[in-house]
Design an enzyme around this catalytic site. Structure first.
Site, PDB file in Angstrom:
ATOM      1  CE1 TYR A 143      -3.252  -2.863   0.714  1.00 15.63           C
ATOM      2  CE2 TYR A 143      -4.575  -1.007   1.250  1.00 15.63           C
ATOM      3  CZ  TYR A 143      -4.437  -2.206   1.004  1.00 15.63           C
ATOM      4  OH  TYR A 143      -5.714  -3.022   0.839  1.00 15.63           O
ATOM      5  CE  LYS A 193       2.887 -17.614  -2.934  1.00 12.49           C
ATOM      6  NZ  LYS A 193       2.143 -18.897  -2.987  1.00 12.49           N
ATOM      7  CG  ASP A 225      -0.774 -20.338  -1.213  1.00 11.74           C
ATOM      8  OD1 ASP A 225      -0.012 -20.086  -0.411  1.00 11.74           O
ATOM      9  OD2 ASP A 225      -0.108 -20.831  -2.205  1.00 11.74           O
ATOM     10  CG  ASP A 249      -7.734  -5.196   1.917  1.00 11.56           C
ATOM     11  OD1 ASP A 249      -8.471  -4.843   3.028  1.00 11.56           O
ATOM     12  OD2 ASP A 249      -7.577  -5.192   0.797  1.00 11.56           O
ATOM     13  CG  ASP A 253     -13.014  -8.022   3.217  1.00  8.51           C
ATOM     14  OD1 ASP A 253     -12.771  -7.281   4.105  1.00  8.51           O
ATOM     15  OD2 ASP A 253     -13.540  -7.410   1.944  1.00  8.51           O
TER      16      ASP A 253
END
Ligand code: IPM
Ligand code: MG
Length: 360
Positions: A143, A193, A225, A249, A253
């Site tokens: 970001y 990752k 993942d 983020d 959700d």
């Protein structure tokens, strides 16, 4: 003399203003019993500010927030600004506030109320008793990383975003996660990752170093993942999920939907400056202004504010118990799939406030 607390309220766009009304009403109703006095100062951010001042947030709003005891935010973003350049998008206000206030630690709890067990997309046995916390790094990563932008190189355009973390940024958020895990069930899952990204390899190394200071907390590393998959396969394995900005983020959700509705979940953004509290949900322009929005995420954000900024965890508990009681009575907004009585934002908020005041 009651303790004076100055709170900047930033209702923002869409359903932001109507859920904010409920949050402010709750604090107002509790002030006396808490022996506190709240001074609210409202300001425009997001699309609401673009419309009035052609910027998503004004410099003086940053200053006001920096001088306050807490910031309560509704939501920002509207489809009509989707084609604006990034510095003129409503979301810029939120990112700017996070950066200016230095609130690098974003707490996003996902807790299932028993009554909502059938509202979750997962089967009861996988979800009953779910209680996890996403600790999302909020001031770095993709970001904020540089270089970033869209460049013309010869006759082609290139889009560039950079995921970068300094070891200090990783260390300070890891410490927050371990401290929090100590107060919970003692487990941190650090999500990265590292099989592909160099930035994740450093993340993993630094988190492992920090873990050395917390022998009482169990650390596990998980690839992002796999984490996305485990969240819908066996979410109860998680206690604290520690992760970088972008992964956080997305995963927050996903975690929120496990609890039956994203309309329930609050967040706290803590760090160097004034703490900021806001619902995890967005602006939901399709239902804005129709008295349909779920006020619970905002009400729970007020509970987090009382817990983390004003040192009143018992009041926070009373609020979440009141939420549960009112849901058990069957009152709910349209986003929550339970039996009972469908009511509007005002009525649901009003009932929860009344129930809280009764028990405080
Ligand atoms: C969130 C939101 C924001 C984010 C947007 C509105 C900029 O999705 O708080 O999760 O991506 O951080
Ligand atoms: Mg998000």
């Amino acid at each position: 003399m009651p303790k004076l607390k100055r709170i900047v309220t930033l209702p923002g766009d869409g359903i932001g203003p109507e859920v904010m009304t409920q949050g402010v009403a709750l604090l107002g109703a509790l002030a006396n019993s808490l022996d506190m006095e709240f001074e609210f100062s409202e300001d425009l951010v997001g699309g609401a500010c673009l419309r009035e001042y052609n910027v998503p947030i004004r410099e003086k709003t940053y200053t006001k927030c920096k001088n306050a005891d807490a910031v309560l935010l509704g939501a920002v973003g509207l489809p009509e600004y989707d084609n604006n350049p990034s510095h003129l998008r409503p979301e810029k206000a939120l990112l700017g506030l996070r950066g200016e206030l230095g609130v690098y630690c974003n707490l996003r709890p996902a807790q299932l109320y028993d009554i909502l067990v059938d509202a979750s997309p997962l089967k009861k046995e996988f979800i009953e008793g779910l209680d996890l916390m996403v600790v999302r790094e909020l001031c770095g990563g993709l970001y904020f990383g540089q270089p970033s932008g869209i460049e013309q190189r010869k006759n082609k355009r290139f889009g560039i975003s950079t995921m970068t973390y300094g070891e200090d940024e990783i260390r300070r958020i890891a410490i927050k996660a371990f401290e929090l895990a100590r107060l919970r069930r003692g487990k941190v899952t650090s999500v990265d990752k590292a099989n592909v990204l160099s930035v994740s390899q450093l993340w993993r190394a630094v988190v492992t170093e920090v873990a050395g200071d917390y022998p009482d907390v169990k650390l596990e590393h998980m690839l992002v993942d796999n984490c996305a998959m485990q969240l819908v396969r066996a979410p109860k394995q998680f206690d604290v999920i520690l992760t970088e900005n972008m992964f956080g983020d997305i995963l927050s959700d996903e975690a929120s939907q496990l609890t039956g509705s994203i309309g329930m979940l609050p967040s706290a953004s803590l760090g160097d400056g004034t703490p900021m509290y806001e619902p995890v949900h967005g602006t939901a322009p399709d239902i804005a202004g129709k008295d349909k929005a779920n006020p619970i995420a905002m009400i729970n954000s007020v509970a987090m504010l009382l817990h983390y900024s004003f040192e009143r965890p018992e009041a926070a508990k009373t609020i979440s118990t009141a939420v549960e009681t009112v849901l058990k009575q069957g009152y709910h907004t349209g986003d929550i799939q339970i039996e009972g009585k469908l009511v509007g934002t005002k009525e649901l908020g009003g009932r929860i406030i009344e129930e809280t005041v009764k028990n405080i």
